[in-house]
Design an enzyme around this catalytic site. Structure first.
Site, PDB file in Angstrom:
ATOM      1  N   ARG A   1      -2.564   1.878  10.688  1.00 48.72           N
ATOM      2  CA  ARG A   1      -3.485   2.262  10.435  1.00 48.72           C
ATOM      3  C   ARG A   1      -4.620   2.535  11.885  1.00 48.72           C
ATOM      4  NH1 ARG A   1      -7.672  -3.518   9.762  1.00 48.72           N
ATOM      5  NH2 ARG A   1      -6.231  -2.937   8.076  1.00 48.72           N
TER       6      ARG A   1
ATOM      7  N   HIS B   1      -8.675   2.486   1.944  1.00 46.57           N
ATOM      8  CA  HIS B   1      -7.688   1.452   2.299  1.00 46.57           C
ATOM      9  C   HIS B   1      -7.287   1.238   0.754  1.00 46.57           C
ATOM     10  CE1 HIS B   1      -6.577  -1.743   4.272  1.00 46.57           C
ATOM     11  NE2 HIS B   1      -7.818  -2.372   4.536  1.00 46.57           N
TER      12      HIS B   1
ATOM     13  N   GLN C   1      -5.562  -2.204   0.275  1.00 46.39           N
ATOM     14  CA  GLN C   1      -6.514  -3.682  -0.577  1.00 46.39           C
ATOM     15  C   GLN C   1      -7.151  -3.381  -1.241  1.00 46.39           C
ATOM     16  OE1 GLN C   1      -7.833  -5.611   2.285  1.00 46.39           O
ATOM     17  NE2 GLN C   1      -8.167  -6.379   0.251  1.00 46.39           N
TER      18      GLN C   1
ATOM     19  N   ASP D   1     -18.101  -5.124   1.249  1.00 47.77           N
ATOM     20  CA  ASP D   1     -17.652  -4.613   2.735  1.00 47.77           C
ATOM     21  C   ASP D   1     -18.736  -4.136   3.695  1.00 47.77           C
ATOM     22  OD1 ASP D   1     -15.552  -4.110   4.098  1.00 47.77           O
ATOM     23  OD2 ASP D   1     -15.937  -1.746   3.936  1.00 47.77           O
TER      24      ASP D   1
ATOM     25  N   CYS E   1     -12.914  -6.895   0.953  1.00 46.67           N
ATOM     26  CA  CYS E   1     -12.237  -7.139   1.013  1.00 46.67           C
ATOM     27  C   CYS E   1     -12.138  -7.925   2.938  1.00 46.67           C
ATOM     28  CB  CYS E   1     -11.778  -6.190   1.296  1.00 46.67           C
ATOM     29  SG  CYS E   1     -13.090  -5.163   3.028  1.00 46.67           S
TER      30      CYS E   1
ATOM     31  N   ARG F   1      -2.573  -9.057   0.021  1.00 49.84           N
ATOM     32  CA  ARG F   1      -2.496  -8.023   0.532  1.00 49.84           C
ATOM     33  C   ARG F   1      -1.396  -7.867   0.275  1.00 49.84           C
ATOM     34  NH1 ARG F   1      -5.606  -5.746   3.766  1.00 49.84           N
ATOM     35  NH2 ARG F   1      -4.318  -4.402   4.278  1.00 49.84           N
TER      36      ARG F   1
END
Ligand code: CP
Ligand code: NVA
Length: 302
Positions: free
Chosen positions: A101, A128, A131, A220, A260, A288
């Site tokens: 990340r 991402h 996700q 988001d 998310c 996830r």
């Protein structure tokens, strides 16, 4: 599959196979016949905060027989300026895979190249992918396998951020309609859209137009990690795109709202909408684990 660095790099068939394996692994949790990561150590290299991604990867690697090793770049020589390519060449000789990340997409690309080990993008400024796989799994649980073909999906707010871009590539690879509702400066540029070459991606500055007849409404945070200095200017422009009860009156009957997480109530989504859609939203978080186990198993067995 040797890496998962973007949704862009996957074919539609690869996405569908990962989702199908994710559903199977979810149904078989605690009874896995395969331990594809047995005897393996996987490094989790994180330069940004995380709750869901870290816990789901640590748990998933363990459940597949491997050992997760969490490494914050604050404690690594990487955080003091050691180049990614040197870190990659060291870890590539010690561990069996890496979950990263960070900020720049190029860093995960370089890590994969110089380490030579399976590498997973656990969020960059560009995409991402993990996700999106969890979100597509959740969509299939609610509406049926491949149900996106028949529906309009909307993404409201900071539509050109990492989540928005991963949704755009999913729309291109799987062929669904994706409306992007945000202020003009947040929409993808003409050049980006031309490069994507996906007529079913429809950008608009009209929030009602974006959600009209949509079955799935996504949002988001307006301020992604690393953009904290843009808070004041961005918030003002984004308020018309808040996902609230009034706006959802224009959505299709039986719609779902996805986020998310983490969510900032009163900004991109209201508290009542988040709570009304909490089952779907927290299932996205749960998925996830299962979607990433599908990625880990696929990488380990390729
Ligand atoms: N959605 C997501 O990636 O959450 P975390 O930042 O908590 O990992
Ligand atoms: N766009 C958000 C996603 C957080 C999971 C960010 O990058 O901070």
């Amino acid at each position: 599959m040797k890496t998962l660095l973007t949704i862009e790099e996957l074919s539609g068939d690869e996405i569908r196979e990962l989702l199908s394996l994710g559903h199977r692994l979810k149904a078989q949790r605690g009874r896995h016949e395969l331990q594809p990561l047995k005897g393996q150590s996987w490094a989790l290299i994180f330069s940004k905060s995380s709750t869901r991604t870290r816990v789901s990867f640590e748990t998933g690697i363990y459940e597949l027989g491997g050992r997760p090793m969490f490494l914050s770049t604050r404690d690594m020589q990487l955080g003091r300026g050691e180049p990614v390519k040197d870190t990659a060449r060291v870890l590539g000789r010690m561990v069996h895979g890496a979950v990263i990340r960070t900020f720049a997409q190029q860093d995960v690309v370089d890590f994969a190249k110089y380490s030579g080990i399976p590498t997973i993008n656990a969020l960059t400024d560009q995409e991402h992918p993990c996700q999106i796989l969890a979100d597509l799994m959740t969509l299939e649980e609610i509406y049926g396998v491949g149900a996106w073909k028949e529906m309009k999906i909307a993404f409201l707010g900071d539509v050109n951020n990492n989540m928005g871009r991963s949704w755009m590539w999913a729309a291109k690879r799987l062929g669904f309609t994706l409306a992007l509702g945000g202020p003009a400066e947040a929409l993808p540029s003409e050049d980006d859209l031309r490069a994507l070459d996906c007529p079913s991606i429809i950008p608009t500055t009209d929030p009602i137009e974006a959600v009209r007849d949509a079955t799935l409404i996504n949002t988001d945070t307006w301020i992604s990690m690393g953009q904290e200095d843009q808070k004041g200017t961005k918030e003002k422009a984004f308020y018309p795109y808040q996902v609230n009860k009034e706006l959802l009156r224009h959505a299709s009957e039986g719609h779902s709202v996805f986020h998310c997480l983490p969510a900032y109530r009163g900004y991109e989504i209201t508290d009542d909408v988040l709570e009304a859609h909490a089952v779907a939203i927290f299932t996205e978080a749960e998925n996830r684990l299962h979607a990433q186990k599908a990625v880990l198993q696929t990488l380990a067995c390729s």
